[in-house]
Structure formats: C-alpha cells, structure tokens
Write a protein that holds these residues in place. Structure first.
Motif, PDB file in Angstrom:
ATOM      1  N   ASP A 146      -4.961  10.418   0.095  1.00 52.33           N
ATOM      2  CA  ASP A 146      -4.622  10.832  -1.259  1.00 52.33           C
ATOM      3  C   ASP A 146      -5.074   9.767  -2.252  1.00 52.33           C
ATOM      4  OD1 ASP A 146      -2.740   8.752  -1.152  1.00 52.33           O
ATOM      5  OD2 ASP A 146      -1.043  10.110  -0.777  1.00 52.33           O
ATOM      6  N   SER A 147      -4.646   9.879  -3.499  1.00 48.89           N
ATOM      7  CA  SER A 147      -5.106   8.957  -4.542  1.00 48.89           C
ATOM      8  C   SER A 147      -4.561   7.547  -4.366  1.00 48.89           C
ATOM      9  CB  SER A 147      -4.702   9.500  -5.916  1.00 48.89           C
ATOM     10  OG  SER A 147      -3.291   9.685  -5.986  1.00 48.89           O
ATOM     11  N   ASN A 148      -3.569   7.391  -3.484  1.00 49.60           N
ATOM     12  CA  ASN A 148      -3.007   6.067  -3.212  1.00 49.60           C
ATOM     13  C   ASN A 148      -3.510   5.489  -1.888  1.00 49.60           C
ATOM     14  OD1 ASN A 148      -1.295   5.985  -5.558  1.00 49.60           O
ATOM     15  ND2 ASN A 148       0.017   7.487  -4.535  1.00 49.60           N
ATOM     16  N   ASP A 149      -4.559   6.074  -1.330  1.00 52.62           N
ATOM     17  CA  ASP A 149      -5.130   5.648  -0.040  1.00 52.62           C
ATOM     18  C   ASP A 149      -4.128   5.782   1.097  1.00 52.62           C
ATOM     19  OD1 ASP A 149      -7.485   5.069  -1.350  1.00 52.62           O
ATOM     20  OD2 ASP A 149      -7.091   2.920  -1.496  1.00 52.62           O
ATOM     21  N   ALA A 150      -3.245   6.765   0.996  1.00 56.45           N
ATOM     22  CA  ALA A 150      -2.297   7.071   2.051  1.00 56.45           C
ATOM     23  C   ALA A 150      -2.622   8.439   2.625  1.00 56.45           C
ATOM     24  CB  ALA A 150      -0.870   7.053   1.516  1.00 56.45           C
ATOM     25  N   PHE A 164     -11.600   7.821   7.279  1.00 59.01           N
ATOM     26  CA  PHE A 164     -10.935   8.695   6.313  1.00 59.01           C
ATOM     27  C   PHE A 164     -11.779   8.764   5.043  1.00 59.01           C
ATOM     28  CE2 PHE A 164      -7.715   7.196   9.167  1.00 59.01           C
ATOM     29  CZ  PHE A 164      -6.882   8.289   9.356  1.00 59.01           C
ATOM     30  N   ALA A 165     -11.558   9.836   4.283  1.00 59.80           N
ATOM     31  CA  ALA A 165     -12.213   9.995   2.990  1.00 59.80           C
ATOM     32  C   ALA A 165     -11.273  10.785   2.083  1.00 59.80           C
ATOM     33  CB  ALA A 165     -13.555  10.715   3.137  1.00 59.80           C
ATOM     34  N   SER A 166     -11.584  10.797   0.800  1.00 63.87           N
ATOM     35  CA  SER A 166     -10.732  11.493  -0.167  1.00 63.87           C
ATOM     36  C   SER A 166     -10.520  12.942   0.242  1.00 63.87           C
ATOM     37  CB  SER A 166     -11.374  11.455  -1.556  1.00 63.87           C
ATOM     38  OG  SER A 166     -11.541  10.130  -1.994  1.00 63.87           O
ATOM     39  N   GLY A 167      -9.261  13.391   0.192  1.00 61.30           N
ATOM     40  CA  GLY A 167      -8.965  14.758   0.597  1.00 61.30           C
ATOM     41  C   GLY A 167      -7.900  15.422  -0.245  1.00 61.30           C
ATOM     42  N   TYR A 239     -16.196   4.569   1.178  1.00 61.01           N
ATOM     43  CA  TYR A 239     -16.233   3.974  -0.172  1.00 61.01           C
ATOM     44  C   TYR A 239     -16.681   4.988  -1.202  1.00 61.01           C
ATOM     45  CZ  TYR A 239     -17.671   1.020  -4.082  1.00 61.01           C
ATOM     46  OH  TYR A 239     -17.833   0.464  -5.322  1.00 61.01           O
ATOM     47  N   ASN A 240     -15.908   5.083  -2.286  1.00 63.26           N
ATOM     48  CA  ASN A 240     -16.292   5.937  -3.416  1.00 63.26           C
ATOM     49  C   ASN A 240     -16.621   7.353  -2.956  1.00 63.26           C
ATOM     50  OD1 ASN A 240     -16.722   6.446  -6.121  1.00 63.26           O
ATOM     51  ND2 ASN A 240     -18.914   5.970  -6.010  1.00 63.26           N
ATOM     52  N   SER A 241     -15.777   7.910  -2.072  1.00 67.54           N
ATOM     53  CA  SER A 241     -16.094   9.222  -1.472  1.00 67.54           C
ATOM     54  C   SER A 241     -15.697  10.384  -2.337  1.00 67.54           C
ATOM     55  CB  SER A 241     -15.407   9.339  -0.105  1.00 67.54           C
ATOM     56  OG  SER A 241     -14.003   9.191  -0.237  1.00 67.54           O
ATOM     57  N   GLY A 242     -14.923  10.161  -3.375  1.00 70.55           N
ATOM     58  CA  GLY A 242     -14.559  11.271  -4.258  1.00 70.55           C
ATOM     59  C   GLY A 242     -15.703  11.632  -5.156  1.00 70.55           C
TER      60      GLY A 242
END
Length: 243
Positions: A146-150, A164-167, A239-242
């Motif tokens: 998530d946006s908090n890297d959790a 992991f990547a932004s989801g 890195y910067n996956s969003g």
C-alpha cells in the motif's frame, strides 16, 4: 521497445483501447464460452500497466493476449497448459491463476528453459507457494504494497514471493469504451508493474536468459523497506513502481 512482447494469459485484452495504441493483439481463444475479447476488464487494466501510453512502466511494449479464462475468471488446467504454445515465443509473460498443479508448474519450467520469464501471483490474499504457477520453482511471484509500504489484506505473501510492488489504488485502462479507465487494487496489479519493468529492461538488451531477467529486476528493487510480516517472502520493493 526492441521487439519485446508481453504475453498476458488470462481473460483477453480489449485491443482497441486507446491506451494500447494498436500495439495489442489477441491470440488463440482456449475457453469454449464467450467472445475472444476481454469481457471482464481486469486484464485490459493489466495491459495498460504493462504497456499502455499513460500508466505503464514499459511504455511502447507490444502486447499479446491468450484467453484462457472466461469473463468470470474461471478456466481449466488443460487450457492453461495449451496456452504455453503462445508464450513459447521469446517474451515476457504474466499469468494469474491459483490452485496447486504439477502440470502447470511443469509447463512453467519448460518456458523457463526456453528463456521466457513468467510472472505470477495469487488473485487474492494467500500464500503464493500453495498455488500454481505462483508456487512453481521457476516462476517469479509478486505481492502488493500500500502507500505506506505495508502489505494490504489482499496481498500475496509467503516464501515463493520474490518481491513486492505498488498494489493499492492503481489506475489504468478498462473495458466499456475506447478510453475507459478504472482504479483498482490487488496483487495482480503489482505483477503487471513488474512485467512492465522487465519489458523495459529486456528492450535495452543484454538479457537473454530468464534468470538474468529475474536478477535484473531484483537489482532494481529497494531492499528491506516493506514493513509487514511477509511470511518468508523476500523484502524487496520495486522502485518507483506506481504509474
């Protein structure tokens, strides 16, 4: 992008969507019911993240879809295995299926030998190691942050998850109209971002083996920033996956 093609084995692609700029094509339809189009929307979303003009990591990559699942997301093992012929052509692949299957894992292993790199995840929360192809030894499985890297509740986790990547809250193309978009969350969006990144790396040359592709992707990740309990997964974040 250097002749690189991302093969998406799932519910098909809306090839006419403006985000895809005419770079998407549909291959063989394996399921018996429904038309050879994306009648769900989810995979057009993923295609936009892999190679779309606005939201993609690997912009300008060619896209090819094989319809192995119906619009409701259901399919059979034989269809998934049959789609191997599509992905045998050197490319970057993504598959979103579950259920432990020795036959599917063996198919993925044959792709790996042919230097086709395959990225997978579970379609919902769970240990990726108990599913196929996510649990296969030669599959590169991704989870969501998530946006908090959790890890959100829907993320894949476990010892088979390589990164992991932004989801969460990811916007991309959708079906329904030429320019339709939708914002959704889930581990599959993370896998699509990883696939787009790899398409970019492969287009730059020097990556001929599937393992080299995996190694390059991990080298571009940031280590030890995911804050949740990962169930044995690698703590690497793209890195910067969003988009």
């Amino acid at each position: 992008m250097g002749g690189v093609t991302a093969y998406i084995l799932d519910t098909g692609i809306l090839t006419t969507h403006e985000e895809l700029e005419g770079r998407a094509a549909l291959g063989v339809k394996f399921v018996m019911s429904g038309p050879n189009v994306d009648d769900h929307g989810h995979v057009t979303h993923l295609a936009g993240l892999i190679g779309g003009k606005t939201y993609a990591v690997g912009k300008k990559v060619s896209l090819a879809g094989a319809k192995i699942l119906s619009g409701t997301g259901s399919g059979i093992t034989s269809d998934i295995i049959g789609a191997r012929a599509i992905a045998d052509k050197r490319g970057v692949n993504i598959s979103l299926v579950g259920g432990k299957s020795k036959a599917i894992n063996a198919t993925v292993a044959r792709l790996y030998v042919k230097n086709a790199s395959l990225f997978a995840t579970t379609s919902s929360s769970g240990d990726a190691s108990i599913g196929s192809p996510s649990g296969g030894a030669t599959t590169f499985a991704a989870g969501a942050t998530d946006s908090n890297d959790a890890l959100p509740a829907y993320s894949a986790y476990g010892p088979c998850v390589e990164m992991f990547a932004s989801g969460m809250g990811i916007k991309s193309a959708w079906i329904g109209s030429y320019g339709a978009t939708r914002t959704i969350s889930g581990s599959p969006t993370s896998t699509a971002l990883a696939t787009g990144a790899v398409a970019l790396f492969v287009s730059q040359g020097g990556l001929s083996a599937a393992q080299a592709v995996y190694n390059k992707l991990l080298a571009e990740c940031t280590a030890n920033v995911v804050t949740s309990q990962l169930g044995g997964a690698n703590n690497y974040l793209l890195y910067n996956s969003g988009p």
